[in-house]
Write a protein that holds these residues in place. Structure first.
Motif, PDB file in Angstrom:
ATOM      1  N   PHE A 196      -1.296   2.271  -0.711  1.00 59.33           N
ATOM      2  CA  PHE A 196      -2.471   1.640  -0.661  1.00 59.33           C
ATOM      3  C   PHE A 196      -3.291   1.807   0.558  1.00 59.33           C
ATOM      4  CE2 PHE A 196      -2.394  -2.324   1.863  1.00 59.33           C
ATOM      5  CZ  PHE A 196      -1.146  -2.292   2.218  1.00 59.33           C
ATOM      6  N   GLY A 197      -4.621   1.334   0.607  1.00 62.18           N
ATOM      7  CA  GLY A 197      -5.193   1.347   1.773  1.00 62.18           C
ATOM      8  C   GLY A 197      -6.832   1.579   1.579  1.00 62.18           C
ATOM      9  N   GLY A 198      -7.623   0.814   2.461  1.00 64.73           N
ATOM     10  CA  GLY A 198      -8.949   0.908   1.989  1.00 64.73           C
ATOM     11  C   GLY A 198      -9.857   2.339   2.406  1.00 64.73           C
ATOM     12  N   VAL A 199      -9.170   2.952   3.351  1.00 59.99           N
ATOM     13  CA  VAL A 199      -9.973   3.939   4.000  1.00 59.99           C
ATOM     14  C   VAL A 199      -9.211   5.370   3.614  1.00 59.99           C
ATOM     15  CG1 VAL A 199     -11.061   5.115   5.738  1.00 59.99           C
ATOM     16  CG2 VAL A 199     -10.766   2.647   5.941  1.00 59.99           C
ATOM     17  N   ILE A 200      -7.778   5.349   4.051  1.00 62.32           N
ATOM     18  CA  ILE A 200      -6.766   6.515   3.705  1.00 62.32           C
ATOM     19  C   ILE A 200      -5.773   5.714   3.185  1.00 62.32           C
ATOM     20  CG2 ILE A 200      -5.560   8.271   4.422  1.00 62.32           C
ATOM     21  CD1 ILE A 200      -7.464   8.469   6.959  1.00 62.32           C
ATOM     22  N   PRO A 201      -5.710   5.790   1.860  1.00 58.28           N
ATOM     23  CA  PRO A 201      -4.419   5.120   1.035  1.00 58.28           C
ATOM     24  C   PRO A 201      -3.160   5.731   1.593  1.00 58.28           C
ATOM     25  CG  PRO A 201      -5.665   6.333  -0.531  1.00 58.28           C
ATOM     26  CD  PRO A 201      -6.252   6.543   0.951  1.00 58.28           C
ATOM     27  N   ASN A 202      -2.555   5.385   2.639  1.00 55.25           N
ATOM     28  CA  ASN A 202      -1.392   5.896   2.952  1.00 55.25           C
ATOM     29  C   ASN A 202      -0.056   4.808   3.533  1.00 55.25           C
ATOM     30  OD1 ASN A 202      -2.169   5.341   5.543  1.00 55.25           O
ATOM     31  ND2 ASN A 202      -2.186   7.380   6.314  1.00 55.25           N
ATOM     32  N   GLN A 203      -0.550   3.629   3.035  1.00 55.04           N
ATOM     33  CA  GLN A 203       0.536   2.640   3.353  1.00 55.04           C
ATOM     34  C   GLN A 203       1.236   2.164   2.196  1.00 55.04           C
ATOM     35  OE1 GLN A 203      -1.692  -0.662   5.529  1.00 55.04           O
ATOM     36  NE2 GLN A 203       0.451  -2.166   5.392  1.00 55.04           N
ATOM     37  N   THR A 204       2.676   1.734   2.368  1.00 52.65           N
ATOM     38  CA  THR A 204       3.479   1.260   1.416  1.00 52.65           C
ATOM     39  C   THR A 204       3.631  -0.147   1.455  1.00 52.65           C
ATOM     40  OG1 THR A 204       5.320   1.606   2.955  1.00 52.65           O
ATOM     41  CG2 THR A 204       4.881   3.487   1.441  1.00 52.65           C
ATOM     42  N   VAL A 205       3.941  -0.425   0.001  1.00 53.32           N
ATOM     43  CA  VAL A 205       4.176  -1.922  -0.199  1.00 53.32           C
ATOM     44  C   VAL A 205       5.758  -2.015   0.053  1.00 53.32           C
ATOM     45  CG1 VAL A 205       4.593  -3.730  -1.872  1.00 53.32           C
ATOM     46  CG2 VAL A 205       2.101  -2.199  -1.841  1.00 53.32           C
ATOM     47  N   PHE A 206       6.484  -1.209  -0.392  1.00 52.57           N
ATOM     48  CA  PHE A 206       8.042  -1.081  -0.090  1.00 52.57           C
ATOM     49  C   PHE A 206       8.197   0.585   0.198  1.00 52.57           C
ATOM     50  CE2 PHE A 206       8.469  -4.867  -2.919  1.00 52.57           C
ATOM     51  CZ  PHE A 206       8.689  -5.515  -2.007  1.00 52.57           C
TER      52      PHE A 206
END
Ligand SMILES: Cc1cc2nc3c(=O)[nH]c(=O)nc-3n(C[C@H](O)[C@H](O)[C@H](O)COP(=O)(O)OP(=O)(O)OC[C@H]3O[C@@H](n4cnc5c(N)ncnc54)[C@H](O)[C@@H]3O)c2cc1C
Ligand code: FES
Ligand code: FES
Lengths: 293, 754, 163
Positions: B83-93
């Motif tokens: 996910f991520g508002g600008v570049i979706p590259n963040q993980t939840v897990f």
């Protein structure tokens, strides 16, 4: 989060000592301001610890007995700070206690806990060393008294055995004509873990020479201690700026000699010199000597 | 608009905050105070390494434990893994690898919080540690460890104006300096917390300490694979945020939701301070090279700036934060030729994102120190050099934008300098030769683009609903995070409807009840929600007027009662879309913001020359806010902003060693206490802006963005030593560099300082 | 392990079994539902959890529940009577000393402890008493002003700080 524990409280010293003498691992605590924080960090929360509360044991009296000030080990920093006997007999300790942590911490943390925790930055230790403090220790089998200077063996280690409790601290006041100084260097305006602490007691004789001098330093050496080289050098000297500077230099040399040059030395070296000078100046300014002036 | 001010009844007065009564009585329910019937408690297992591949996650042992009800990992995510508002590259897990020490691997739900916390330690994770990239300056080298396969450049922004080569050729003096600023922690006093539960409609309801509800909702919906209308997020009152409760809380929303879905019970997930420090994003550390050409009379001919920002492990708001930096990097000065480059670079440090100031405190520290250094070289006093170059009405900024509003920078500088007797104190202090204690005074100033600017579409809505007794309910998607937005919007509604503020009740945001109003960032709330609220009031006033126009001398209640009898709806949605802004990404210019605010700070310090301890004695702040909405609220914003800026200047440094944070909690990471606070004098200039509600602009961020350079300049004035790296610790002030404990990579790293 | 507690919380006698490892903070929040007292660090550094224990300000995160058996505890919930605010609460409101409000309960309790010890505190003394309460929002100035004002008000119309 603090993991599950067993909580033990006794009102009789002997009953408390019996718990400590048992095979079980029992951790005594007073204010808990060190113990509970350690407990919370526990790496193995399933290993349930037993905590023995020493606050019900009446170890918080402060009184004078034949020129010795007796301070119950479980006296809080606030009790020490506000105590009139200590204000008049052990002013350096009053000052040290008043600068510990926050009001809330001083209301809980105790002088005994501070010493026994044996952190190099424990603030009451440099003060108590000036008064040749002794630590009174009890177990079921034995009573013993250990000089504070021998009580702490290395950072966070003391001579205290698993089955022992500290019941009181004895301190020996000096005469009224001694001057004193205390300086705690921290990074902010309050609630500081000491970056360095220096304390001194000084007596000047009729000729204006230093007759007796005691200097101690915290967070300078691995173990908070008196700096005997500095003391030796100062005795018999006239209190002068250059002598005080020389004292600071000796302290700095001593620091490097004991700990070697470490990452923090470039800063500490010049600052310890300065703090020694400040504290000596402060002590000298408080010296009462009618023959001088 | 001068006479409008006299007509205002509520705007600009001292009011009691609308939410303060509940807060002094302890009745306010922050997220961690909320409990759901039958709730279980979650705890998150974090990575053991800042950079590693995950080979295997074995949860079998913990699943067998009595009292443990659910364990979730990457396997349990039904929808998007990133996910991520600008570049979706963040993980939840973490999916295939961990990119920083705060990455979550798994979460456990158990009957008690202590069990959840203990149980997660039984999860066995096999890692293959990878080389750690801990210095953003090394990140673009070919041999640098790669945080993402595409490479480590997160974003490159540029500004180009004129021709810098030509500018430097015309200069009498060329001066070049390097500055750096540190990573800092938002340190909102309330750690993040959420409670998630399945709702009756087949969706999910989550209440939590979130700042940007709608971007969080997009993330939760995509991770859970649900439509937006099935994801209901409710904002609990925030115990501070300062830009920090965005992705750091979104990730908790997702994790709690996944646990709730897996075990069918409500989940409460509360971060400890250690969790919060470990996993939340921070303010970007910046490494900045400044080069300027000046004429001997002090006019600038050119400025060339090169900046590397440490974005940490994920994009978060880095592309926007660094954009503000590139726009404002030259400071509020006329510079005919400009070349600025800002690169945000991924590393294996904590990711960095929005924080009060949003890319300005870093460049302001650099440029405002730089101006003082240039003044010193030219032998001009720093006030004079500023006044000589400061923007005036109609000037053109570095991005080619014409300032077609009242530019009050000169007024701000002159007023504050006079008030503090700057020039004579500055002259006296420079001559001091005391070896013990010296005094110093320092000045700084800034201009700041209001609201999002060309960073994104900027629009907001506010619902105003008049009840039959004349009391009013106000709702919006922009949130109060302690900055007083609820009060500010209530004031504007009170003014707009001509009623007392006590009549107004402001509700916390709920995504299922209010329209998406974009993020509560960039000090945009007053101007955006304020305008929308004013618009709603105008709609309502119009309706009321149509019904009761003939009848004179009626009170508000009576008018409202008539409307209700007549069946007129007194519910309105006010809307506001900001004036147009433009940005040419390729060529680096544009009308970046629709308006700007101006401010100046002066700090007086006392420096202990033998211990390096710098103490702020007195602080002056002046800000043109367009129009003061709440006087006490405005003063409070400045006091708080200064205190935070003092921390940035003197104490705070969230240092990481090889990716691992040196700090876990407030015992080592030091904030300013009451005992550090100087006397402060705060003053406001009011040049109403045509874009703002009643002329109001913004204040929340300007108040903190120029504190550090004022202090650093004051320390220089006292000591004659220029410190180009924040914070000004005892060590830096005394010996000119920071000392850190040895890391694995060297014995004594002086952090690349010169 | 559970232990039995017999305490007074805001004047009310409370008798309960609580887990021995609960801090006073958890006892108040989780057993008693008194969530006004806040948790910010759990290591005695932030002061958000400050309550009065036998009249003294303490960090309730650093006190074990069983330690308070027999004690008298005051929390923020004990200050107002219904909608009638305590003068110190009123002073916080009037001086805009409450922003996000997370530090407020702890600061109110520290302020009461201070005014109990010294009804006419100097600014220095105020700072000494509240240095253990972090506030990230207000810059402390409004809080210090509020305490000064409360002291003034209480001097004119003396009343017991806690009834
Ligand atoms: C926020 C904060 C700020 C602080 N600031 C300072 C500061 O400025 N200066 C400073 O010096 N310290 C500071 N401390 C550390 C701590 O508060 C002090 O060391 C305090 O004096 C410890 O006392 P206690 O009674 O709480 O110890 P406890 O945690 O109860 O015990 C400490 C140790 O002593 C043992 N012990 C305690 N009593 C006895 C006894 N009678 N017999 C045998 N063993 C015993 C325990 O087993 C443990 O090993 C701070 C702590 C915190 C949390
Ligand atoms: S939660 Fe107790 S002091 Fe921070
Ligand atoms: S008001 Fe937010 S922390 Fe104090």
């Amino acid at each position: 989060m603090i993991p599950e524990i067993e909580y033990i409280k006794e009102t009789e010293l002997d009953l408390a000592l019996q718990h400590l003498a048992s095979d079980k691992k029992v951790i005594p605590f007073a204010g808990g301001t060190d113990v509970l924080i350690e407990l919370r960090k526990s790496k193995n929360p399933f290993d349930r610890k037993a905590l023995l509360d020493v606050k019900g044991l009446g170890l918080n009296d402060i009184y004078i007995h034949s020129d010795t000030v007796i301070i119950g080990a479980a006296s809080t920093h606030t009790e020490v700070e506000d105590n009139e006997i200590i204000k008049s007999k052990l002013p350096v300790l009053t000052k040290a206690s008043s600068l510990i942590g926050s009001k809330q911490i001083r209301n809980r943390g105790t002088i005994g806990g501070n010493i026994i925790n044996a952190s190099p930055c424990a603030d009451t230790v440099p003060a108590l060393l000036l008064y040749d403090a002794q630590i009174v220790i009890r177990s079921l089998s034995e009573d013993r008294t250990v000089p504070l200077s021998e009580f702490i063996t290395s950072p966070y280690e003391t001579v205290l055995q698993k089955d022992e409790l500290v019941t009181e601290i004895r301190a020996f006041p000096v005469a009224e004509d001694y001057g004193w100084g205390y300086y705690k260097l921290g990074r902010r305006g309050a609630v500081n873990i000491s970056r360095m602490t220096v304390a001194a007691l000084m007596k000047v004789d009729g000729e204006g020479k230093i007759n007796e001098i005691r200097v101690s330093a915290g967070s300078v050496f691995p173990i908070t201690s008196r700096i005997s080289d500095v003391e030796k050098m100062l005795v018999g000297e006239k209190p002068k700026a250059e002598i005080f500077r020389r004292a600071g230099e000796i302290a700095a040399e001593k620091m490097i000699e004991t700990s070697g040059r470490r990452w923090s030395t470039p800063y500490k070296e010049s600052v310890v010199k300065e703090l020694i000078v400040r504290v000596l100046n402060e002590a000298y300014s408080r010296c009462k000597n009618d023959d001088l002036s | 608009m001068a006479d409008e001010k006299d007509k205002l009844k509520v705007v600009g007065t001292r009011v009691i905050r609308t939410d303060a009564f509940d807060k002094v009585t302890g009745r306010t329910r922050y997220s961690a105070d909320v409990n759901a019937v039958g709730q279980l408690f979650g705890s998150v297992l974090h990575s053991e390494y800042p950079h590693a591949e995950i080979l295997e996650i074995d949860t079998s042992e913990v699943e067998r434990l009595e009292g443990v009800r659910a364990v979730v990992t990457r396997e349990d995510i039904p929808g998007a893994k990133y996910f991520g508002g600008v570049i979706p590259n963040q993980t939840v897990f973490a999916v295939d690898k961990v990119r920083y020490y705060g990455d979550g691997i798994s979460a456990v739900a158990a009957d008690t919080p202590e069990l959840a916390e203990a149980a997660k330690l039984l999860i066995k994770v096999k890692y293959k540690p990878l080389p750690v990239l801990s210095d953003a300056r090394e990140g673009l080298r070919a041999d640098a460890p790669k945080v993402f396969p595409e490479g480590n450049l997160c974003k490159h922004h540029k500004v180009r104006k004129g021709n810098v080569e030509k500018g430097f050729a015309e200069a009498d003096l060329i001066i070049e300096r390097e500055y750096s600023t540190q990573r800092i922690e938002h340190s909102y006093l309330e750690p993040e917390a959420v409670v998630a539960e399945l709702s009756e409609d087949g969706g999910i309801k989550i209440i939590g300490s979130i700042q940007n509800l709608f971007s969080a909702r997009r993330a939760v919906a995509s991770v859970l694979n649900l439509p937006l209308n099935k994801v209901r997020l409710i904002q609990a009152p925030l115990g501070g945020s300062f830009g920090g409760k965005d992705e750091a809380v979104t990730v908790l929303f997702c994790r709690a939701a996944l646990l709730a879905i897996k075990c069918g019970r409500p989940i409460k997930l509360v971060n400890s301070r250690e969790d919060s420090f470990r996993e939340s994003y921070k303010r970007h550390p910046y490494f900045m090279r400044y080069k300027a050409g000046v004429k001997s009379d002090g006019t600038f001919t050119a400025m060339e700036i090169d900046i590397t920002a440490d974005a940490g492990a994920y994009a978060s708001m880095s592309p926007f934060v660094t954009w503000r930096s590139v726009v404002q990097a030259t400071g509020p000065y006329r510079v005919p030729n400009v070349k600025t480059d800002v690169r945000a670079v991924y590393t294996n440090n904590n990711y960095t994102g929005a924080m009060r100031g949003f890319g300005s405190p870093q460049v302001n520290f650099a440029v405002e120190s730089f101006i003082d250094e240039i003044a010193e070289e030219l032998g001009i006093n720093p006030l004079e050099l500023r006044l000589k170059n400061a923007f005036v009405d109609g000037d053109i900024t570095a991005t080619g934008q014409k300032l077609n509003h009242k530019v009050s920078l000169g007024e701000a500088l002159k007023t504050i300098a006079e008030r503090s007797d700057f020039v004579s104190k500055w002259e006296t202090s420079r001559k001091s030769s005391s070896r013990d204690v010296r005094k110093g005074i320092g000045i700084s100033c800034s201009y700041r683009g209001v609201s999002l600017g060309a960073e994104g579409t900027d629009a907001a809505s506010v619902l105003v609903s008049i009840q039959s007794d004349g009391s009013v309910i106000v709702e919006t998607g922009l949130v109060d995070m302690g900055q007083g937005a609820a009060t500010a919007i209530s004031i504007i509604v009170a003014e707009g409807l001509g009623i007392d503020i006590e009549k107004i009740h402001f509700l916390n945001a709920d995504t299922s009840r209010v329209p998406d109003s974009g993020p509560t960032v960039a000090s945009r709330t007053t101007i955006m929600a304020g305008n929308a609220a004013k618009n709603a009031c105008e709609i309502l006033n119009e309706r009321i007027k149509r019904v009761v126009s003939g009848e004179k001398d009626l009170g508000f209640e009576e008018k409202v009662a008539i409307c209700f009898r007549e069946g007129i709806s007194l519910y309105a949605v006010g809307h506001y879309k900001s004036p147009k802004t433009t940005w040419d990404e390729e060529n680096g210019y544009g009308d970046a913001y629709f308006t700007f605010v101006y401010g100046a700070n002066i700090s007086e310090v006392e420096v202990d020359m033998r211990t390096g301890k710098a103490k702020v004695d007195k602080f002056y702040a002046i800000h043109d806010v367009g129009r003061v909405v709440s006087l006490s609220g405005a003063e409070g914003q400045v006091y708080g902003g200064v205190a935070m800026g003092m921390g940035y200047a003197l104490l705070e440094d969230f240092h990481q060693t090889d990716g691992i944070p040196d700090f876990k909690n407030f015992d080592e990471y030091l904030l300013t206490t009451a005992a550090d606070i100087p006397k402060m004098e705060v003053e406001f200039l009011q040049n109403p802006d045509k874009a703002g509600p009643y002329g109001a602009k913004s204040l929340g961020e300007p108040s903190t963005e120029i504190v550090a350079p004022a202090i650093a300049n004051a320390v220089y004035n006292a000591t004659g030593k220029r410190i180009r790296n924040l914070p000004l610790t005892l060590e830096r002030v005394l010996i000119g560099r920071e000392l850190v404990r040895p890391s694995k990579r060297g014995s004594e790293i002086a952090r690349g300082e010169k | 392990m559970m232990t039995f507690l017999d305490v007074r919380v805001n004047k009310t006698r409370v008798r309960r079994f609580v887990p021995a490892h609960f801090t006073l903070l958890r006892f108040l929040r989780e057993t008693e539902g008194l969530t006004g007292t806040k948790c910010g660090c759990e290591i005695g550094e932030c002061g958000a959890c400050t309550v009065l224990l036998d009249g003294k300000a303490v960090n309730s995160c650093l006190v074990l529940a069983p330690e308070v058996n027999g004690a008298d505890i005051w929390t923020v919930e004990g200050l107002a009577e219904g909608f009638d605010l305590h003068p110190i609460q009123k002073a916080f409101l009037d001086n805009d000393a409450v922003h996000c409000g997370y530090c407020t309960p702890g600061l109110l309790m520290s302020s009461i402890a201070l005014l109990n010890d010294d009804p006419d505190p100097s600014e220095e003394k105020i700072k000494t008493y509240i240095a253990g309460n972090l506030c990230r929002c207000t810059g402390y100035i409004p809080i210090i002003n509020a305490i000064k004002e409360a002291a003034r008000i209480l001097k004119n119309e003396p009343r017991p700080l806690l009834k």
